[in-house]
Scaffold this active site. Structure first.
Site: not given
Ligand code: PBG
Length: 327
Positions: A194, A247
């Protein structure tokens, strides 16, 4: 012309093109992200994500029904609590928003596969994905809370948990606590790869989870790096992850491909809020064809190596697959 090899031969008709397709998709690989919040009779549209809503628990069944009807039987829950505090205690509260949503969904829709996002950022008053020590997110203290959160989700009916915080060692910590409590068979979908991405902008508005100071770069990955993504994925494999997620999706197709080649686990890709918002905005302006773009984005993600696709367009994609427009 004396030419024996003519690639165009196989592109002559739709029938032929379909026959020789290299990428095939199936509705069973789609996961739909869903926001649940406190209150009743709430179905509010998220301003930066036209067509996406926050649902209170009493309205949730209507959306789950629509998903099942479309052939999407997997959801990922995100909770939006009313009360936030320093340690995100609503994340692991017995009667937290996600826990109650799970019980309700489990009762009414046994056929729905329920996955939960496990993270602290929607629950902490400072918006970071863990507990703080000064301005630092404290890794090891956060692990306990994440594991507790995951366990409480499973006890409330989650079929699978998906840690998204990017703390070191969280998959192992969650695996241990689940096993100790008799949940050896509950899989972990790890947001292993991520990146610290501007593509999460609309989500943070949707979930009210933007950090109140600083950014997430001390835990989410620097998007200049690819090898680091493999390192994270390999670590999570060792810690017992069952599925590895990359992601965002669209700007990270090279990473998806590499993870696919290096890791012997199913690979998921999350087409995040910013990707959704860009498509919606461009289509609204008449600059792009929404349906065609959605299909091309999905196919390219699967072609890169994704086995599983999380997308806010899940219902639409399911329909396009049914109608034979892609797949
Ligand atoms: C929680 C999380 C996030 C997303 C999924 N889980 C936000 C982040 O990390 O700031 C993003 C999902 C999206 O943008 O559709 N940490």
């Amino acid at each position: 012309m004396d030419m024996t090899v003519r690639p165009r031969r196989l592109r002559k008709s739709d029938t032929l093109r379909r026959m020789v397709r290299e990428t095939r998709m199936d509705k069973s690989s789609l996961i739909y992200p869903l926001f649940v919040k406190e209150g009743s009779q709430v179905e509010e549209e998220i301003p930066s994500m036209e067509g996406q809503y926050r649902y209170s628990i009493d309205r949730l069944p209507f959306e789950l029904e629509r998903l099942l009807k479309a052939g999407v039987d997997k959801v990922m829950f995100f909770g939006i609590p009313d009360v936030k505090d320093e340690v995100g205690s609503q994340a692991y509260a017995e009667n937290g928003i996600v826990q109650r949503a799970l019980r309700e969904a489990r009762k009414q829709f046994p056929e729905m596969y329920l996955i939960t996002d496990v993270c602290m950022c929607e629950y902490t008053s400072h918006g970071h994905c863990g507990v703080l020590c000064g301005h630092d997110v404290e890794n090891d203290k956060t692990l306990e809370l994440l594991a507790k959160t995951a366990l409480s989700h499973v006890e409330a009916g989650a079929d699978m948990v998906a840690p998204s915080d990017m703390m070191d060692g969280r998959v192992g910590a969650i695996r241990r606590l689940l096993d100790e409590n008799g949940h050896k068979d509950t899989p972990i979908l790890s947001y292993a790869v991520k990146y610290a991405s501007a593509f999460y902008g609309p989500f943070r508005e949707a979930a009210g989870s933007a950090p109140s100071f600083g950014d997430r770069k001390s835990y989410q990955m620097d998007f200049h790096n690819r090898r680091e993504g493999i390192k994270e994925a390999l670590l999570d494999v060792q810690e017992g992850a069952d599925i590895i997620m990359v992601k965002p999706a669209l700007s990270y197709l090279d990473v998806i491909r590499e993870v696919k080649e290096r890791i012997q686990l199913p690979v998921a890709a999350y087409s995040v809020s910013g990707e959704y918002a860009m498509v919606k905005a461009g289509a609204k302006l008449g600059y792009i064809d929404e349906e065609k773009i959605v299909c091309e984005m999905a196919v390219s993600t699967y072609r890169a190596g994704a086995d599983i696709y999380l997308t806010y367009f899940a219902k639409e994609l399911a329909k396009f697959m049914d109608e034979g427009r892609i797949g």
